[in-house]
Design a protein around this motif. Structure first.
Motif, PDB file in Angstrom:
ATOM      1  N   LEU A  58     -33.160  -4.769  39.654  1.00  0.00           N
ATOM      2  CA  LEU A  58     -34.622  -4.887  39.611  1.00  0.00           C
ATOM      3  C   LEU A  58     -35.045  -6.257  39.088  1.00  0.00           C
ATOM      4  O   LEU A  58     -35.937  -6.913  39.644  1.00  0.00           O
ATOM      5  CB  LEU A  58     -35.204  -3.781  38.741  1.00  0.00           C
ATOM      6  CG  LEU A  58     -35.119  -2.343  39.286  1.00  0.00           C
ATOM      7  CD1 LEU A  58     -35.445  -1.331  38.191  1.00  0.00           C
ATOM      8  CD2 LEU A  58     -36.058  -2.166  40.481  1.00  0.00           C
ATOM      9  N   GLN A  59     -34.377  -6.689  38.033  1.00  0.00           N
ATOM     10  CA  GLN A  59     -34.713  -7.981  37.438  1.00  0.00           C
ATOM     11  C   GLN A  59     -34.354  -9.122  38.387  1.00  0.00           C
ATOM     12  O   GLN A  59     -35.106 -10.103  38.485  1.00  0.00           O
ATOM     13  CB  GLN A  59     -33.996  -8.138  36.104  1.00  0.00           C
ATOM     14  CG  GLN A  59     -34.463  -7.142  35.043  1.00  0.00           C
ATOM     15  CD  GLN A  59     -33.563  -7.103  33.825  1.00  0.00           C
ATOM     16  OE1 GLN A  59     -32.412  -7.540  33.874  1.00  0.00           O
ATOM     17  NE2 GLN A  59     -34.075  -6.541  32.722  1.00  0.00           N
ATOM     18  N   LYS A  60     -33.207  -9.018  39.070  1.00  0.00           N
ATOM     19  CA  LYS A  60     -32.805 -10.069  40.010  1.00  0.00           C
ATOM     20  C   LYS A  60     -33.775 -10.148  41.179  1.00  0.00           C
ATOM     21  O   LYS A  60     -34.157 -11.242  41.615  1.00  0.00           O
ATOM     22  CB  LYS A  60     -31.379  -9.795  40.498  1.00  0.00           C
ATOM     23  CG  LYS A  60     -30.850 -10.767  41.550  1.00  0.00           C
ATOM     24  CD  LYS A  60     -30.854 -12.212  41.080  1.00  0.00           C
ATOM     25  CE  LYS A  60     -29.889 -12.474  39.948  1.00  0.00           C
ATOM     26  NZ  LYS A  60     -29.827 -13.922  39.623  1.00  0.00           N
ATOM     27  N   ALA A  61     -34.193  -8.999  41.720  1.00  0.00           N
ATOM     28  CA  ALA A  61     -35.168  -9.002  42.816  1.00  0.00           C
ATOM     29  C   ALA A  61     -36.473  -9.640  42.391  1.00  0.00           C
ATOM     30  O   ALA A  61     -37.125 -10.360  43.173  1.00  0.00           O
ATOM     31  CB  ALA A  61     -35.399  -7.572  43.306  1.00  0.00           C
ATOM     32  N   ASP A  62     -36.866  -9.423  41.144  1.00  0.00           N
ATOM     33  CA  ASP A  62     -38.147  -9.963  40.652  1.00  0.00           C
ATOM     34  C   ASP A  62     -38.102 -11.459  40.404  1.00  0.00           C
ATOM     35  O   ASP A  62     -39.134 -12.069  40.108  1.00  0.00           O
ATOM     36  CB  ASP A  62     -38.554  -9.235  39.360  1.00  0.00           C
ATOM     37  CG  ASP A  62     -39.191  -7.880  39.649  1.00  0.00           C
ATOM     38  OD1 ASP A  62     -39.346  -7.546  40.844  1.00  0.00           O
ATOM     39  OD2 ASP A  62     -39.501  -7.140  38.686  1.00  0.00           O
ATOM     40  N   GLU A  63     -36.904 -12.090  40.527  1.00  0.00           N
ATOM     41  CA  GLU A  63     -36.849 -13.551  40.412  1.00  0.00           C
ATOM     42  C   GLU A  63     -37.513 -14.215  41.603  1.00  0.00           C
ATOM     43  O   GLU A  63     -37.871 -15.396  41.527  1.00  0.00           O
ATOM     44  CB  GLU A  63     -35.388 -14.014  40.273  1.00  0.00           C
ATOM     45  CG  GLU A  63     -34.757 -13.635  38.937  1.00  0.00           C
ATOM     46  CD  GLU A  63     -33.322 -14.114  38.803  1.00  0.00           C
ATOM     47  OE1 GLU A  63     -32.903 -14.954  39.633  1.00  0.00           O
ATOM     48  OE2 GLU A  63     -32.620 -13.663  37.885  1.00  0.00           O
ATOM     49  N   SER A  64     -37.678 -13.484  42.693  1.00  0.00           N
ATOM     50  CA  SER A  64     -38.459 -13.982  43.817  1.00  0.00           C
ATOM     51  C   SER A  64     -39.938 -13.789  43.504  1.00  0.00           C
ATOM     52  O   SER A  64     -40.357 -12.736  42.981  1.00  0.00           O
ATOM     53  CB  SER A  64     -38.102 -13.224  45.095  1.00  0.00           C
ATOM     54  OG  SER A  64     -39.033 -13.492  46.129  1.00  0.00           O
ATOM     55  N   ALA A  65     -40.717 -14.777  43.828  1.00  0.00           N
ATOM     56  CA  ALA A  65     -42.168 -14.704  43.569  1.00  0.00           C
ATOM     57  C   ALA A  65     -42.837 -13.612  44.384  1.00  0.00           C
ATOM     58  O   ALA A  65     -43.976 -13.223  44.092  1.00  0.00           O
ATOM     59  CB  ALA A  65     -42.814 -16.060  43.882  1.00  0.00           C
TER      60      ALA A  65
END
Length: 628
Positions: A58-65
């Motif tokens: 979840l955190q890695k996906a949220d690194e995309s704007a």
């Protein structure tokens, strides 16, 4: 008093309220109220050790704007979330080419793909308990694609792949929904399409999805029915996958059904190597042998020769057209020819380091050896000299080259290195056209042959035997060859050389082709036989003793002896005869009474055949008659 009454009334009211807050089951038994969840979906995942990879995803996906999944799943909901375990994410990573961890989702494009995967696990607008799910139910995910529920005593969730996820822990309630923990990361079809170049599938499924491997798939189906299942196994495997064009050439107008199933199965297994060998691995080795899963002589796995001098070739007949197609359980190389099951001759032709051997075997159009060693109803062991061995060979005795080559072939047995021991075997070379020459194998330090040639590469397995590549040409042996090669005759050699310098026994016993007193029949005492002597006599007495062990001008083999009786030998070099009684006693093949009348001397081994005579092995030293 009124105050006390009021306090009692208040206590009673509290007691009634407590009772009224408890529920009753069907039997009227009171149950405590369920716990009220205090964590939202994200917080519940963070508090669960086995969902740490989900939190990281979840955190890695949220690194995309473009994504804000953590905030969304912390919102009001309600949501139903199917939460993959850490092991489920680990399984996904093993299927992705070049992905070792979630950190490898290091671009916005990959992070957006990860978000698509994660939202495929979320049902928005409902908090569905497991009891709310029904068999065959279709669930529309936040990503937009469908999931399918199946119930079979347990709850399974189907995605776009062939493998369903199982709910391992159900009904984890949160403030904004419910979580069901599952054992697989769910993948929608869009993700399978987007990751087509990097997602790994088992080798069988890879072949099924390749339009240029349709004939291979058909062959796998026509052959042993277990093969597709084998190639879906854990592996790892290296598969040399013949293209459709390769199969067309191989069949040459025939049909797969025309090939016996057991033959087709073995041919296909000859394209499968246990372990993952990438092109870089092969190029690092340059050339050499490995084994396929096909079965050859002695039920051993057949060898396959690879060479990277000009591309990557196998057995000299098949080249790699497309390398390093990674699969979940190994690697596939598409090859341009079907690799047939190699016999001894095929292996010799395939290896460029055996080109001198092939040239000598076929010199002048000679087909004797190729015809012999191509026979499938016979078994062979071939000691194959490498090119450098032929470069160094001077043929000092001028022996016939065909006879020398025959001396490298054992007919009737596939002798693998694991079964070799210090012993004699018979070769295809012959003495006087009717007796096979012997070959002495010594395994004390590696494998050496007749004391002059060592095995450099062992156990090259063919359909009709085994090849051992050797570093020297094995010339036709004399009786001296065996005496010096066999460590059991070390004392005899010292006696014939160091202890008797006035007689050149080596020169005498090396004569061949009638250039001396050959052929010889030598009765050779072992080291243990000499140990029975109190002392080894001095040279003057030792010379006639050694001469008493040699019969000149005759090749007397065990079959020439009188069975069930006595045989008086021809005169020895010393002048006396002795008597051989067949059969022997006390475990001896035969008994000897020497010239001095000593009895009970045993012959322990017979018929070690050289090109200029034969050796029989004694357990005691023969003494001549010193009175005549």
């Amino acid at each position: 008093m009124k105050a006390l009454i009021k306090l009692s009334s208040l206590t009673m009211l509290i007691f009634v309220l407590i009772l009224s807050s408890c529920s009753e089951d069907d039997n009227g038994t009171s149950n405590p109220p369920p716990e009220v969840p205090t964590s939202n979906i994200v917080e519940a995942a963070q508090a669960t050790a086995d969902l740490s990879s989900l939190v990281s995803a979840l955190q890695k996906a949220d690194e995309s704007a473009n994504n804000d999944l953590v905030s969304a799943l912390s919102g009001d909901g309600p949501f139903t979330v199917f939460a993959p375990t850490n092991a489920a994410f680990a399984d996904l990573l093993t299927q992705l080419d070049g992905f070792d961890s979630l950190d490898d989702f290091n671009s916005e494009q990959l992070q957006d793909l990860l978000a698509v995967i994660l939202t495929y696990h979320v049902i928005s607008g409902t908090a569905a308990q497991s009891t709310d799910l029904s068999d065959g139910q279709s669930l529309t995910t936040l990503q937009g694609s469908e999931l399918t529920v199946s119930l079979d005593g347990r709850v399974f969730i189907g995605d776009a792949t062939d493998v369903d996820a199982e709910v391992t822990t159900a009904n984890v309630e949160t403030t904004n929904g419910v979580v069901h923990i599952i054992n697989k990361v769910l993948l929608p079809q869009t993700i399978l399409d987007d990751l087509a170049d990097i997602i790994l599938v088992p080798i069988t499924d890879l072949a099924l999805g390749n339009e240029n491997l349709e004939s291979l798939v058909a062959a796998l189906t026509a052959a042993n029915g277990d093969l597709p299942t084998v190639l879906r196994g854990d592996g790892p495997f290296t598969v040399l996958a013949p293209s459709d064009e390769a199969f067309t050439t191989f069949l040459d107008g025939a049909e797969l059904g025309d090939i016996p199933v057991e033959v087709l199965t073995n041919v296909l297994l000859n394209h499968v190597i246990e372990g993952a060998l990438f092109q870089a691995d092969l190029e690092g080795l340059g050339s050499g042998y490995t084994h396929t899963m096909a079965t050859g002589a002695g039920e051993e796995n057949i060898s396959i020769f690879f060479d990277t001098a000009d591309g990557v070739t196998f057995n000299g007949v098949s080249s790699v057209d497309a390398a390093d197609i990674k699969a979940l359980n190994g690697v596939v190389h598409v090859v341009d020819a079907v690799i047939g099951l190699p016999n001894i001759v095929d292996h010799a032709i395939a290896n460029p380091n055996l080109s001198s051997l092939v040239a000598n075997l076929t010199d002048g159009g000679n087909t004797t050896f190729t015809d012999l060693l191509s026979m499938e109803d016979e078994t062979f062991t071939v000691f194959a000299p490498v090119n450098a061995a032929f470069d160094d060979f001077t043929n000092p005795n001028g022996n016939d080259l065909n006879a020398i080559l025959s001396n490298h072939v054992v007919v009737g047995a596939a002798a693998f290195s694991s079964g070799l021991s210090n012993s004699y075997v018979n070769t295809a070379a012959e003495f006087d056209t009717d007796e096979s020459l012997s070959l002495y194998i010594n395994t004390d330090d590696g494998v050496t042959l007749n004391g002059v040639s060592s095995v450099a590469i062992a156990d090259i397995v063919a359909t009709n035997g085994v090849i051992h590549a050797v570093d020297a040409v094995i010339d036709l042996p004399t009786v001296v060859t065996f005496a010096t090669a066999d460590p059991n005759f070390a004392t005899l050699v010292v006696a014939l050389t160091t202890l008797t310098p006035s007689v050149d026994f080596v020169d005498v016993l090396s004569a061949q082709d009638g250039n001396g007193d050959d052929p010889f029949t030598v009765f050779a005492p072992t080291n243990a036989a000499f140990d029975l002597l109190t002392d080894i006599p001095g040279e003057a007495d030792l010379i006639p003793i050694l001469q008493h062990h040699v019969i000149a001008g005759a090749n007397v083999r065990s079959g020439d002896l009188t069975p069930d009786g006595d045989t008086v030998t021809p005169a020895t070099l010393e002048g006396d005869t002795f008597t051989i009684t067949l059969p022997g006693t006390d475990g001896n093949i035969a008994n000897v009474t020497d010239g001095a009348g000593n009895m009970g001397i045993g012959i322990d081994a017979v018929d070690v055949q050289a090109i200029n005579g034969v050796i029989h092995v004694l357990d005691a030293v023969l003494i001549p008659d010193t009175m005549n």
